[in-house]
Design a protein around this motif. Structure first.
Motif, short mmCIF file in Angstrom:
data_model
loop_
_atom_site.label_atom_id
_atom_site.label_comp_id
_atom_site.label_asym_id
_atom_site.label_seq_id
_atom_site.Cartn_x
_atom_site.Cartn_y
_atom_site.Cartn_z
N MET A 26 32.21 41.94 34.83
CA MET A 26 32.95 40.71 35.11
C MET A 26 32.13 39.75 35.97
SD MET A 26 35.80 40.65 33.50
CE MET A 26 36.50 39.22 34.32
N ASN A 27 31.15 40.27 36.67
CA ASN A 27 30.25 39.39 37.43
C ASN A 27 29.50 38.46 36.49
OD1 ASN A 27 28.98 38.42 39.76
ND2 ASN A 27 27.32 39.91 39.62
N TYR A 28 29.06 39.00 35.34
CA TYR A 28 28.38 38.18 34.33
C TYR A 28 29.37 37.25 33.63
CZ TYR A 28 24.31 41.23 34.87
OH TYR A 28 23.24 41.91 35.37
N VAL A 29 30.58 37.75 33.39
CA VAL A 29 31.60 36.93 32.72
C VAL A 29 31.93 35.71 33.58
CG1 VAL A 29 33.98 36.86 31.87
CG2 VAL A 29 32.59 38.93 31.53
N ALA A 52 37.89 32.97 34.20
CA ALA A 52 38.21 34.34 33.80
C ALA A 52 38.91 35.09 34.91
CB ALA A 52 36.93 35.07 33.38
N LYS A 53 39.91 35.89 34.54
CA LYS A 53 40.66 36.67 35.52
C LYS A 53 40.77 38.11 35.04
CE LYS A 53 45.08 36.93 38.00
NZ LYS A 53 46.41 36.30 38.22
N LEU A 54 40.57 39.05 35.96
CA LEU A 54 40.68 40.47 35.64
C LEU A 54 41.95 41.03 36.26
CD1 LEU A 54 39.54 43.18 34.56
CD2 LEU A 54 38.30 43.39 36.73
N ILE A 55 42.77 41.68 35.42
CA ILE A 55 43.97 42.37 35.89
C ILE A 55 43.74 43.87 35.77
CG2 ILE A 55 46.43 42.79 35.49
CD1 ILE A 55 46.00 40.02 36.46
N LEU A 56 43.91 44.57 36.87
CA LEU A 56 43.80 46.03 36.89
C LEU A 56 45.18 46.61 37.17
CD1 LEU A 56 40.62 46.34 39.15
CD2 LEU A 56 40.68 46.52 36.65
N ALA A 57 45.59 47.59 36.36
CA ALA A 57 46.89 48.22 36.56
C ALA A 57 46.77 49.72 36.32
CB ALA A 57 47.93 47.62 35.61
N GLY A 58 47.32 50.49 37.25
CA GLY A 58 47.26 51.93 37.11
C GLY A 58 47.05 52.61 38.45
N ALA A 107 34.63 42.47 44.04
CA ALA A 107 35.15 41.28 43.37
C ALA A 107 35.16 40.08 44.32
CB ALA A 107 36.54 41.55 42.84
N GLU A 108 35.59 40.30 45.55
CA GLU A 108 35.65 39.20 46.53
C GLU A 108 34.25 38.69 46.87
OE1 GLU A 108 37.63 38.18 50.90
OE2 GLU A 108 37.71 40.22 50.09
N ARG A 109 33.30 39.59 47.04
CA ARG A 109 31.94 39.18 47.38
C ARG A 109 31.29 38.38 46.26
NH1 ARG A 109 31.27 44.61 48.69
NH2 ARG A 109 29.67 44.82 47.05
N HIS A 110 31.66 38.67 45.03
CA HIS A 110 31.01 38.01 43.88
C HIS A 110 31.89 36.93 43.24
CE1 HIS A 110 28.65 41.72 44.29
NE2 HIS A 110 27.67 41.04 43.73
N GLY A 111 32.99 36.62 43.87
CA GLY A 111 33.82 35.53 43.36
C GLY A 111 34.51 35.84 42.05
N ILE A 112 34.87 37.10 41.84
CA ILE A 112 35.55 37.51 40.61
C ILE A 112 37.06 37.50 40.86
CG2 ILE A 112 35.82 39.31 38.88
CD1 ILE A 112 33.05 40.38 39.83
#
Length: 209
Positions: A53-56, A63-69, A82-87
């Protein structure tokens, strides 16, 4: 004594999936939303997804990543990365059945970064909602979401996997094609089509006793 199995004596019946009973508008896809649903664990290779996602994000700021589980001790480091890389990343924790189907339906694509899955039922669940996938590795995931039919396959490297995600997010024509095909493929695995095959096999075995 070991008896050889002949091809005619082997019957393969796939896993089944429930119908899409979600009452959310079927056109309510969120823009550029990538979903992962499953254990937040090393076995699921989540680090590959967050690094991809860093490349995306470099190509698509929206782009937004949703993690569930359920988390197995990784989510803190993942969210820090994610916070450090602006994801743009949101962790939902464990979700209800209703919310699970809503997430499948609303997401643009489903990402499963596992190197190996016995089958990959979440890929069929995504497909039944018309959500194509990005996969990697070698295993049952290629049966649940065949590459170039219901998914895009990429090498298990962050840049390559990120390229596959970006391609599916940006290529609307390809995404529509895989969306349709993923749904058609998943429809073949509905329980009302799979269960009769078990019944047929059992009856055949009984009649041959």
């Amino acid at each position: 004594m070991v008896k050889a199995l002949t091809e005619g004596r082997i019957e393969v019946i796939p896993n089944g999936v429930e119908e899409d009973r979600c009452d959310v508008n079927s056109n309510a896809k969120a823009n550029n939303q990538v979903l992962y649903l499953g254990k937040i664990s090393k076995s699921k290779n989540i680090n590959l997804l967050i690094k991809a996602m860093n490349y995306v994000t470099k190509e698509m700021k929206s782009a937004k990543l949703i993690l569930a589980g359920p988390d197995e001790g990784l989510i803190h480091d993942i969210l820090n990365y994610a916070e450090r890389h602006g994801i743009n990343t949101q962790y939902m924790g464990e979700v209800s059945e209703e919310l699970k189907h809503k997430l499948y339906l609303e997401s643009t694509i489903y990402a499963l970064p596992s190197l190996y899955e016995p089958f990959g039922i979440t890929l069929l669940e995504a497909g039944i909602h018309g959500t194509p996938s990005t996969i990697t590795g070698n295993g049952g995931q290629a049966e649940a979401a065949p590459p170039n039919l219901a998914s895009l396959w990429a090498e298990p490297k962050p840049e390559k996997y990120g390229e596959a995600i970006t391609t599916l997010l940006t290529d609307e024509e390809l995404r529509k094609k895989l969306k349709t095909q993923a749904k058609e493929w998943a429809q073949k695995h509905l329980w009302n089509k799979v269960l009769p095959r078990y019944e047929e096999l059992y009856n055949k075995l009984i009649s041959n006793e």
